[in-house]
Design a protein around this motif. Structure first.
Motif, mmCIF file in Angstrom:
data_model
loop_
_atom_site.group_PDB
_atom_site.id
_atom_site.type_symbol
_atom_site.label_atom_id
_atom_site.label_comp_id
_atom_site.label_asym_id
_atom_site.label_seq_id
_atom_site.Cartn_x
_atom_site.Cartn_y
_atom_site.Cartn_z
ATOM 1 N N ALA A 142 53.442 4.674 55.282
ATOM 2 C CA ALA A 142 53.349 5.350 54.622
ATOM 3 C C ALA A 142 52.330 6.364 53.644
ATOM 4 C CB ALA A 142 54.827 5.799 53.774
ATOM 5 N N GLN A 143 52.048 7.406 52.979
ATOM 6 C CA GLN A 143 50.831 7.443 52.032
ATOM 7 C C GLN A 143 51.204 8.210 50.744
ATOM 8 O OE1 GLN A 143 47.764 9.120 54.155
ATOM 9 N NE2 GLN A 143 47.385 6.998 54.968
ATOM 10 N N ILE A 144 50.988 7.947 49.452
ATOM 11 C CA ILE A 144 51.258 8.610 48.120
ATOM 12 C C ILE A 144 49.395 9.905 48.251
ATOM 13 C CG2 ILE A 144 52.060 8.298 45.834
ATOM 14 C CD1 ILE A 144 53.949 6.669 46.352
ATOM 15 N N VAL A 145 50.547 10.862 48.453
ATOM 16 C CA VAL A 145 49.035 11.211 48.428
ATOM 17 C C VAL A 145 49.077 11.911 47.119
ATOM 18 C CG1 VAL A 145 49.173 12.262 50.909
ATOM 19 C CG2 VAL A 145 51.009 13.191 49.578
ATOM 20 N N ASP A 146 50.210 12.115 46.037
ATOM 21 C CA ASP A 146 49.735 12.914 45.173
ATOM 22 C C ASP A 146 50.724 12.024 44.265
ATOM 23 O OD1 ASP A 146 49.027 14.883 43.054
ATOM 24 O OD2 ASP A 146 48.951 16.515 43.972
ATOM 25 N N ALA A 147 50.355 12.766 42.998
ATOM 26 C CA ALA A 147 51.694 12.338 41.518
ATOM 27 C C ALA A 147 51.596 13.994 40.899
ATOM 28 C CB ALA A 147 51.326 11.149 41.065
ATOM 29 N N LEU A 148 52.103 14.172 41.439
ATOM 30 C CA LEU A 148 52.905 15.843 40.055
ATOM 31 C C LEU A 148 53.410 15.247 38.814
ATOM 32 C CD1 LEU A 148 52.983 18.055 43.282
ATOM 33 C CD2 LEU A 148 50.643 17.554 41.802
ATOM 34 N N LYS A 149 53.367 16.698 37.595
ATOM 35 C CA LYS A 149 54.267 16.439 36.662
ATOM 36 C C LYS A 149 55.051 17.752 36.598
ATOM 37 C CE LYS A 149 53.867 16.855 31.521
ATOM 38 N NZ LYS A 149 53.151 17.117 30.282
ATOM 39 N N THR A 150 56.163 17.192 36.966
ATOM 40 C CA THR A 150 57.316 18.672 36.120
ATOM 41 C C THR A 150 58.056 17.905 35.494
ATOM 42 O OG1 THR A 150 58.612 19.354 38.531
ATOM 43 C CG2 THR A 150 58.526 17.137 39.164
ATOM 44 N N SER A 151 59.709 19.343 35.854
ATOM 45 C CA SER A 151 60.334 19.300 35.250
ATOM 46 C C SER A 151 61.378 19.825 35.796
ATOM 47 C CB SER A 151 60.500 20.058 33.553
ATOM 48 O OG SER A 151 59.724 21.313 33.096
#
Length: 599
Positions: free
Chosen positions: A84-93
């Protein structure tokens, strides 16, 4: 360090003879005890196939064909190191009143998004579903001090987010490579982007404060079937609803409760784990933090020095300016390579060290659970022994009462059946006459609350207690004794069943924990080997890059012409006629007045 490794109880070789409890095999005990309930020893032999942890770099279920879902098939068909790979970290609400960071997980062709709290709930659920396994850790939460310093920007810290990405990815891949946890469907659903882990806020009731309790996965079996107290559930299957009543009779021991007959194998494991935890969280992490800080200061100093040299080169001309500029570029290259080295140390040395500090705490909790299961078994034994002694005393009293009744009955049978009364008539007739003439009044049990029509406020409970106490005092002692015997026998039967279950749990816990400790030891050796190699490669690359940069700077420096006052080449020496030490030639001797006169 040699002595430290020699005392490692997790390493098991052919010459080591484990204790009886730790050498039992893993088996699947049934939740309900067999018809014959008796005291079962946790070290009694069982003929079951033993469990062995997976060998390094091999997958436990490579020959499986009964996959539960697509994610299960992918996990066990993929031999890549990063499942498994964590490809991104996004800021969201989304579905929230405040912004948060969501991590994008890619497993094959599936993509799922989860926030940190959902990773936390996954690990907590797995810890309850598998109380005898070492569940990998997730990155620690920020401390209150970090939040106080960074305030509202704490959740937007790029370094923190990058660190969490790496460690959460390590967590998922450790689960995917585990021989048992990789087969858990809850884990597969976490990786599936089409399954909702937490229900959206818009579908929640306004009175619901915690959205994690309303998730599609978290609010469905098997997680919803977990008991509140994991000690009163089967170790092999805590969600078994058929075992709730049987396990209710087991005591709830404390982790600090001492053992009468402790297993030396696990005592050694606890001692080594404590030493390992103290070593990792003490000297290792402290020295690593100090090394990282000094490398960081070293890199910053070279960044400042490089900028200064590059600025200074603008004030000079010709070869000197080029040499100073090249020296500044070499210093800048040192800054860049040191920054790269610092990143390698943090990612491939400091973070794994911190992870193993967390592993030590997890193993301590695991051994504490096994300790409580052992205490539970001994406490059940004690309670059962007390109940048996109590039953023996009651049966002695009952036997003595029957003997007295038999003796009185024989005495009445031997004596005269009738006796003459002076007033005439037999004694039996006189007794019958007296009983007929006199009115017999039975013991009054007190006023019946059911017949009372007018009640004084506050007197209902008192009258009910009074009625109960009168009834208790008027009970026949023989009836009370026989009722106690019946209840004690029922308690003994229940405790025998509970003791059988406690023995099974202790066996299963001991063997499963020991097997997972052996697997963890192999994992630890492999990880520390990779950490050492990564540290060596990082320093080698740092040295190579610096050597190349400074070799180029040296070539540019050598282009600067010699100083006019530079001393001449050292004179040639002539051998002494006598064969002694060579003496300098008089014709090549340096003139001390040359420099003074400018020649």
């Amino acid at each position: 360090m040699e002595g430290f490794e020699d005392e490692n109880p997790f390493e098991q070789d052919a010459e080591h003879i484990p204790s009886e409890t730790s050498s039992v095999a893993i088996f699947e005990p049934s939740s309900s005890p067999p018809p014959h309930s008796g005291a079962v020893s946790p070290t009694s032999p069982q003929h079951h196939q033993s469990f062995r942890g997976p060998e390094p770099q091999t997958h436990a279920a490579s020959n499986r064909t009964d996959f539960c879902c697509t994610r299960d098939r992918y996990l066990h068909a993929n031999d890549d190191a990063e499942i498994a790979q964590i490809v991104d970290a996004l800021k969201t609400s989304a579905n929230s009143s405040s912004p948060y960071i969501t991590y994008v997980i890619r497993t094959g062709d599936a993509e799922a998004r989860h926030r940190y709290s959902e990773f936390e709930s996954l690990r907590e659920s797995l810890s309850k579903l598998y109380p005898t396994l070492i569940i990998p850790p997730i990155p620690s939460k920020q401390t209150i001090g970090d939040y106080a310093v960074k305030q509202a920007k704490a959740k937007e810290d790029a370094a923190l987010i990058a660190r969490r990405k790496r460690m959460l990815q390590t967590f998922l891949n450790r689960l995917g490579r585990h021989p048992i946890l990789s087969t858990e469907h809850v884990f597969h659903r976490f990786l599936d982007g089409e399954v909702s882990w937490v229900r959206a806020f818009s579908s929640l009731s306004p009175t619901v404060a915690d959205p994690l309790a309303q998730g599609e996965v978290l609010n469905s079996p098997p997680i919803s079937l977990l008991p509140k107290n994991i000690l009163k559930a089967p170790s092999h299957n805590p969600t078994d609803q058929n075992a709730i009543q049987a396990y209710a009779a087991l005591p709830n021991p404390s982790a600090a409760h001492p053992l009468r007959r402790a297993d030396q194998r696990f005592l050694d494991s606890e001692a080594f784990t404590l030493k390992f935890a103290n070593h990792m969280s003490g000297p290792m992490e402290k020295v690593t933090r100090r090394v990282v800080k000094r490398w960081s200061d070293y890199a910053q100093d070279h960044a400042d020095l490089g900028a200064t040299l590059n600025g200074f080169s603008l004030n000079e001309h010709h070869e000197l300016a080029s040499a100073i500029e090249k020296t500044g570029q070499a210093v800048d290259a040192t800054y860049v390579s040191t920054t790269k080295l610092l990143q390698e140390i943090e990612q491939k040395w400091a973070e794994p060290l911190h992870e193993y500090t967390q592993f030590a705490s997890i193993i301590k909790k695991l051994l504490a659970y096994r300790h409580q299961k052992h205490v539970q078994y001994e406490m059940t034994q004690d309670v059962l022994e007390n109940k048996r002694e109590q039953l023996e005393e009651l049966e002695k009293s009952e036997k003595e009462a029957r003997r007295l009744d038999d003796a009185l009955s024989r005495g009445r049978a031997v004596g005269p059946s009738t006796s003459t009364d002076p007033e005439g008539g037999s004694s039996e007739q006189n007794e019958e006459r007296r009983s007929t003439d006199s009115s017999y009044v039975p013991p009054h049990p007190g006023q019946n609350p059911a017949r009372r029509r007018t009640r004084t406020p506050g007197m209902g409970l008192i009258n009910a207690l009074s009625y109960t106490l009168h009834g208790m005092m008027d009970v026949d002692p023989e009836t009370a004794r026989r009722n106690s015997i019946t209840k004690t026998k029922e308690s003994i039967s229940t405790l025998e069943d509970a003791l059988h279950l406690a023995a099974q749990d202790l066996k299963y816990s001991s063997s499963t924990i020991q097997a997972d400790l052996d697997r963890f030891q192999r994992q630890k050796v492999a990880d520390f080997r990779e950490m050492g190699i990564a540290m060596a490669l990082a320093h080698r690359d740092w040295c190579k890059k610096n050597l190349e940069a400074w070799e180029e700077a040296k070539k540019e420096i050598e282009k600067i012409p010699d100083h006019p006052n530079k001393a001449p080449t050292p004179p040639e020496t002539a051998s002494s006629p006598s064969g002694g030490d060579p003496v300098p030639s008089s014709s090549n001797r340096r003139d001390s007045t040359a420099t003074v006169n400018g020649r």
